[in-house]
Design a protein around this motif. Structure first.
Motif, PDB file in Angstrom:
ATOM      1  N   VAL A   1       0.852  -1.193   0.000  1.00 48.09           N
ATOM      2  CA  VAL A   1       0.000   0.000   0.000  1.00 48.09           C
ATOM      3  C   VAL A   1       0.891   1.248   0.000  1.00 48.09           C
ATOM      4  O   VAL A   1       2.108   1.151   0.167  1.00 48.09           O
ATOM      5  CB  VAL A   1      -0.933   0.025   1.231  1.00 48.09           C
ATOM      6  CG1 VAL A   1      -1.894  -1.155   1.224  1.00 48.09           C
ATOM      7  CG2 VAL A   1      -0.112   0.020   2.527  1.00 48.09           C
ATOM      8  N   THR A   2       0.279   2.405  -0.175  1.00 46.19           N
ATOM      9  CA  THR A   2       1.037   3.652  -0.078  1.00 46.19           C
ATOM     10  C   THR A   2       1.449   3.873   1.377  1.00 46.19           C
ATOM     11  O   THR A   2       0.713   3.545   2.304  1.00 46.19           O
ATOM     12  CB  THR A   2       0.207   4.851  -0.564  1.00 46.19           C
ATOM     13  OG1 THR A   2      -1.055   4.865   0.121  1.00 46.19           O
ATOM     14  CG2 THR A   2      -0.041   4.772  -2.062  1.00 46.19           C
ATOM     15  N   SER A   3       2.625   4.451   1.568  1.00 47.43           N
ATOM     16  CA  SER A   3       3.173   4.613   2.921  1.00 47.43           C
ATOM     17  C   SER A   3       2.633   5.840   3.646  1.00 47.43           C
ATOM     18  O   SER A   3       2.626   5.898   4.869  1.00 47.43           O
ATOM     19  CB  SER A   3       4.699   4.715   2.851  1.00 47.43           C
ATOM     20  OG  SER A   3       5.076   5.912   2.181  1.00 47.43           O
ATOM     21  N   GLY A   4       2.207   6.832   2.880  1.00 41.43           N
ATOM     22  CA  GLY A   4       1.798   8.092   3.498  1.00 41.43           C
ATOM     23  C   GLY A   4       2.959   9.055   3.643  1.00 41.43           C
ATOM     24  O   GLY A   4       2.774  10.211   4.028  1.00 41.43           O
ATOM     25  N   TYR A   5       4.197   8.602   3.337  1.00 39.96           N
ATOM     26  CA  TYR A   5       5.368   9.481   3.421  1.00 39.96           C
ATOM     27  C   TYR A   5       5.396  10.463   2.263  1.00 39.96           C
ATOM     28  O   TYR A   5       5.993  11.523   2.361  1.00 39.96           O
ATOM     29  CB  TYR A   5       6.652   8.657   3.409  1.00 39.96           C
ATOM     30  CG  TYR A   5       6.809   7.737   4.603  1.00 39.96           C
ATOM     31  CD1 TYR A   5       6.172   8.019   5.812  1.00 39.96           C
ATOM     32  CD2 TYR A   5       7.576   6.584   4.526  1.00 39.96           C
ATOM     33  CE1 TYR A   5       6.293   7.176   6.901  1.00 39.96           C
ATOM     34  CE2 TYR A   5       7.713   5.733   5.611  1.00 39.96           C
ATOM     35  CZ  TYR A   5       7.059   6.028   6.793  1.00 39.96           C
ATOM     36  OH  TYR A   5       7.193   5.190   7.866  1.00 39.96           O
ATOM     37  N   SER A   6       4.761  10.099   1.156  1.00 39.41           N
ATOM     38  CA  SER A   6       4.654  11.013   0.029  1.00 39.41           C
ATOM     39  C   SER A   6       3.606  12.070   0.343  1.00 39.41           C
ATOM     40  O   SER A   6       2.561  11.785   0.933  1.00 39.41           O
ATOM     41  CB  SER A   6       4.240  10.240  -1.229  1.00 39.41           C
ATOM     42  OG  SER A   6       3.855  11.137  -2.245  1.00 39.41           O
ATOM     43  N   LEU A   7       3.872  13.294  -0.069  1.00 37.11           N
ATOM     44  CA  LEU A   7       2.902  14.370   0.157  1.00 37.11           C
ATOM     45  C   LEU A   7       1.736  14.282  -0.829  1.00 37.11           C
ATOM     46  O   LEU A   7       0.724  14.957  -0.661  1.00 37.11           O
ATOM     47  CB  LEU A   7       3.591  15.728  -0.001  1.00 37.11           C
ATOM     48  CG  LEU A   7       4.745  16.020   0.966  1.00 37.11           C
ATOM     49  CD1 LEU A   7       5.338  17.398   0.662  1.00 37.11           C
ATOM     50  CD2 LEU A   7       4.283  15.946   2.408  1.00 37.11           C
ATOM     51  N   LEU A   8       1.882  13.421  -1.850  1.00 37.22           N
ATOM     52  CA  LEU A   8       0.893  13.390  -2.927  1.00 37.22           C
ATOM     53  C   LEU A   8      -0.253  12.432  -2.680  1.00 37.22           C
ATOM     54  O   LEU A   8      -1.359  12.633  -3.189  1.00 37.22           O
ATOM     55  CB  LEU A   8       1.580  13.023  -4.243  1.00 37.22           C
ATOM     56  CG  LEU A   8       2.741  13.923  -4.678  1.00 37.22           C
ATOM     57  CD1 LEU A   8       3.310  13.434  -5.996  1.00 37.22           C
ATOM     58  CD2 LEU A   8       2.295  15.360  -4.778  1.00 37.22           C
TER      59      LEU A   8
END
Length: 256
Positions: free
Chosen positions: A200-207
């Motif tokens: 899944v997406t980590s959430g560390y990306s601002l996007l």
């Protein structure tokens, strides 16, 4: 009932052959020329009816498939809080701008998507784009009414992802060959990963928000390199949602 219909479709050649065989016997034992002509006419009628039935059954299954796609899209829309402001949808404190895909390439090293929403709708360069299933890409440029998106199927696309079961993070990118496969790199070597694990997406990306489903581990090679299967079918995307976060500019300024 559907199983029986599918079985009949699969065996249609055999059925037609048996019908023709039966009628050929009738003709063989029938010496009356006029009656033979009559039988042939009847045979032609039966054959046409079989083909008509086949077409109607195929159309039924095609419409059923289309209906399932529409139900899936409708369920996505219903799951979102329909508080619309300036063509936006608010969900979990993030605003989404819905758009329709009008161009989508998947057969190049650098693939792009065009949608029918632009700057007049609030879309800006650098915004993340998702579908009702997964991550789609990043906005590269906009004009008044349209936006160009760098697809996840682009050799320049990279975002942060993680294994859902243990939160170990790494870098997500397309493998460059198969539109259904991606690579997961730069995760800790000691992470215990198995085939079928969810990424899944980590959430560390601002996007992109955290925990957007990306896919499942397909293969782990001897160098501990991960090949995973995308959750989204990127050659079938019809609608997308551009992520509009009010905090992104503030966060980007802090990171400079």
């Amino acid at each position: 009932m559907l199983t029986i219909i599918k079985l009949l479709l699969n065996k249609q050649t055999t059925l037609i052959y048996l019908i023709l065989l039966f009628i050929s016997f009738l003709i063989h034992f029938q010496h009356d020329y006029n009656k033979r002509i009559l039988v042939l006419k009847e045979l032609n009628i039966v054959t046409n009816k079989i083909h008509l039935l086949k077409t109607e059954i195929k159309n039924y299954f095609y419409l059923k498939e289309i209906n399932e796609i529409l139900i899936d899209e409708n369920s996505k829309i219903k799951s979102i809080n329909k508080t619309k402001q300036n063509h936006e949808i608010k969900y979990n404190d993030i605003r989404y701008i819905p758009g329709k895909v009008i161009y989508n390439s998947t057969n190049h090293r650098k693939n792009y998507i065009l949608i029918n929403k632009g700057s007049i709708h609030g879309i800006k360069k650098g915004m993340g784009v998702v579908s009702n299933k997964s991550v789609v890409g990043i906005v590269l440029e906009t004009n008044t009414h349209y936006s160009k998106i760098m697809s996840i199927l682009n050799s320049d696309f990279k975002i942060s992802g993680k294994f859902k079961k243990n939160n170990y993070a790494g870098i997500i990118e397309w493998n460059g060959m198969d539109i259904n496969k991606g690579n997961f790199n730069d995760f800790p070597i000691h992470a215990k990963i198995n085939t079928g694990d969810t990424i899944v997406t980590s959430g560390y990306s601002l996007l992109f928000p955290e925990n957007i489903l990306l896919g499942k581990v397909h293969k782990i090679d001897e160098k501990n390199k991960i090949l995973f299967s995308f959750h989204e079918e990127y050659n079938k995307i019809k609608y997308v949602y551009v992520i509009k976060s009010n905090d992104i500019e503030e966060l980007q300024n802090m990171l400079k």
